[in-house]
Design an enzyme around this catalytic site. Sequence first.
Site, short mmCIF file in Angstrom:
data_model
loop_
_atom_site.label_atom_id
_atom_site.label_comp_id
_atom_site.label_asym_id
_atom_site.label_seq_id
_atom_site.Cartn_x
_atom_site.Cartn_y
_atom_site.Cartn_z
N HIS A 34 81.32 33.92 8.41
CA HIS A 34 80.64 32.98 7.51
C HIS A 34 80.51 31.61 8.15
O HIS A 34 81.10 31.34 9.18
CB HIS A 34 81.43 32.86 6.20
N HIS A 116 79.18 26.31 11.93
CA HIS A 116 79.51 27.30 12.96
C HIS A 116 79.99 28.59 12.33
O HIS A 116 80.32 28.62 11.15
CB HIS A 116 80.61 26.75 13.89
#
Length: 170
Positions: A34, A116
């Site tokens: 995620h 990220h």
Amino acid sequence: MLYGIVVFPEKHVQDFANSLRRRHDPHYSAIPAHLTIREAAEWTHEELEHAVEHLEQVTSTLSPFTIQLNRVSTFYPVNHVLYMALEDTNMTQQLHDSICSGPLVLEAAKYVFTPHVTIGQELSADELHDLYGNLRMQEINLSSKIDRVHLLYQTDNGSWTAYQSFLLRG
């Protein structure tokens, strides 16, 4: 209860990330690959209600967008974390800024927001440098549509599960 807000990339991106996370991320089994949009925080029931209202309102004004993951990077020496970085962070930053406003404003964030996908964490310095050295030589060119955000909560066993999802409807 502990709550956090994330976006999940499409399955092909998760599959690539998970092929590395399985071995290098101790949180692999607790949450799928995620991008964290708002770090986890303890909320009361009232704070949760305000958060849901805010997310409903914010997501009604934001449009779906596409992210491009194009390289591996690290937060070393601050953290021994290895991650897939975004080519352009503007839309993800805009999503973060919109969500982290009003009742969800972050008074004292632990870190500067850097969108990220984590692929390794809690690594020794040697392991981090070895893995980073190998992965930065690989060509990464993954794209994913982002069309919803997820409000997650942490269960008693430490895993994360969806409380509610919000479509980007702008």
